[in-house]
Design an enzyme around this catalytic site. Sequence first.
Site, short mmCIF file in Angstrom:
data_model
loop_
_atom_site.label_atom_id
_atom_site.label_comp_id
_atom_site.label_asym_id
_atom_site.label_seq_id
_atom_site.Cartn_x
_atom_site.Cartn_y
_atom_site.Cartn_z
N GLN A 1 0.82 -1.21 0.00
CA GLN A 1 0.00 0.00 0.00
C GLN A 1 0.86 1.26 0.00
O GLN A 1 0.51 2.25 -0.63
CB GLN A 1 -0.94 0.01 1.21
CG GLN A 1 -1.96 -1.12 1.19
CD GLN A 1 -2.65 -1.25 -0.16
OE1 GLN A 1 -3.37 -0.35 -0.58
NE2 GLN A 1 -2.43 -2.36 -0.84
N HIS B 1 1.69 3.00 -3.33
CA HIS B 1 0.68 3.74 -4.09
C HIS B 1 1.04 5.22 -4.18
O HIS B 1 1.09 5.80 -5.25
CB HIS B 1 -0.70 3.60 -3.45
CG HIS B 1 -1.44 2.39 -3.89
ND1 HIS B 1 -1.87 2.21 -5.18
CD2 HIS B 1 -1.84 1.28 -3.22
CE1 HIS B 1 -2.50 1.06 -5.28
NE2 HIS B 1 -2.48 0.47 -4.11
N ASP C 1 -6.66 -6.97 -4.44
CA ASP C 1 -6.59 -5.87 -5.41
C ASP C 1 -6.87 -6.34 -6.83
O ASP C 1 -7.33 -5.56 -7.67
CB ASP C 1 -5.20 -5.22 -5.37
CG ASP C 1 -5.03 -4.29 -4.20
OD1 ASP C 1 -6.04 -3.87 -3.62
OD2 ASP C 1 -3.87 -3.98 -3.85
N HIS D 1 -54.49 15.67 3.27
CA HIS D 1 -54.00 14.31 3.48
C HIS D 1 -55.10 13.46 4.14
O HIS D 1 -55.39 12.35 3.71
CB HIS D 1 -52.77 14.31 4.39
CG HIS D 1 -51.49 14.68 3.70
ND1 HIS D 1 -51.23 15.94 3.23
CD2 HIS D 1 -50.37 13.94 3.44
CE1 HIS D 1 -50.02 15.97 2.70
NE2 HIS D 1 -49.47 14.77 2.81
N GLU E 1 -9.20 0.58 5.53
CA GLU E 1 -9.65 0.16 4.20
C GLU E 1 -9.38 -1.34 4.02
O GLU E 1 -10.26 -2.12 3.65
CB GLU E 1 -8.90 0.97 3.14
CG GLU E 1 -9.24 0.58 1.70
CD GLU E 1 -8.36 1.30 0.69
OE1 GLU E 1 -8.72 1.29 -0.50
OE2 GLU E 1 -7.30 1.86 1.07
N HIS E 2 -8.12 -1.75 4.25
CA HIS E 2 -7.72 -3.16 4.16
C HIS E 2 -7.24 -3.62 5.53
O HIS E 2 -6.40 -2.96 6.13
CB HIS E 2 -6.57 -3.35 3.17
CG HIS E 2 -6.80 -2.76 1.81
ND1 HIS E 2 -6.28 -1.54 1.42
CD2 HIS E 2 -7.50 -3.23 0.75
CE1 HIS E 2 -6.64 -1.29 0.17
NE2 HIS E 2 -7.40 -2.29 -0.25
#
Length: 436
Positions: free
Chosen positions: A263, A266, A365, A424, A331-332
Amino acid sequence: MTVNIKRLNASQNDFDSQLAALLAWDDSVDHQVNESVRHILHQVKTRGDQAVLEFTEKFDRLSVSSVAELEMSQGRLQQALKAIPEDQRVALEQAADRVRDYHERQNQKSWQYQDEDGTVLGQKVTPLDRAGLYVPGGKAAYPSSVLMNAIPAKVAGVGEVIMVVPTPDGVVNDLVLAAAAIAGVDRVFTVGGAQAVGALAYGTETIPAVDKIVGPGNIFVATAKREVFGTVGIDMIAGPSEILVICDGKTDPDWIAMDLFSQAEHDEQAQSILISPDADFLDAVEASINKLLPTMERADIIRTSMTDRAALIQVVDLSEAAKVSDRIAPEHLELSVEAPEALLDEIRHAGAIFMGRYTAEALGDYCAGPNHVLPTSGTARFSSPLGVYDFQKRSSIIGFSAKGADRMGRVASVLARGEGLTAHARSAEYRIQNDE
């Protein structure tokens, strides 16, 4: 040059503040970016194709006379599929098969039931008419993102999937086009940036307006997606990539170091965190990080990410590790432990959970099957991975029988008059049968 990684201990009095500082990420958009994006969107909304052509020439150095020239034909997609090396084609097809098989299990169906007085209630599940998929271009090539975004849309039954991908200087990535062919993308335009988001949101003379825009992009793309939300749906505003590993100290330290790198490579803002009750193991992983870093192609990016945003966190036991993980809502999340199923019961917040020592996050991934578009920046507390359900909408079905309208009309009458909404009440009362 040795990488010194932040060390935290959950037993320290100031752990809460240290953790908060570690997780802090400034997602505020630069004022200049905001203004630029709003200008581009306004131009595309009011001037359509002509604005798209001008911005494509300005930002991608690509000059054509019509937007139609920026569309890739299905024949061109098939040509790309034939042009790529066979091992890449086979890998794409295998990944697509797994992604499709997984997502087909998410497909929701319409349902109805009838209550005791004959009233029919239910839900009609309908796919979106048209979805837009943004794919980054230029130096980055993400065929895996094409599969992860387009396949759930097609499984959901979306009528038309429109893909946009920038091709700076006219350089086309065949791997991305091949992925589009395999995923069943209907139309592809070589347009990028905020102008592509605007074209998908508002429609132009050539590019049709969509109902939802998904897919990753740079700060201009993310800002544009935020701006057009409401006109169209969007998947999410994603922050930097994150991985959190919980390890009992019995996994090879080199494996864990490389998982953290997966990661960190990235970008410099990516965040890699390891939590373990074993202090000696944290030392061993740090040693592996420094041993392996010089072997990495993206060593400079990894070094900055690990120095600025990574952390090694010591806890008392795995239960405390789960509690710290839930506060981070990563996230992971890798559960690199002896009995991941037992620890899973203690986890509440994570985008994707990778079970056991052999489950590298990288498999998720590309080819595990579940979607790799995941909530970041703690949003896993309230949001979920991209899926088929993101390309479907639900309509309530209500069909009263005469008996049901009589019975529930009396309830509605009381509530409507209590709110002072006489029309109504009377609308419901017209359907009430006389007691005579």
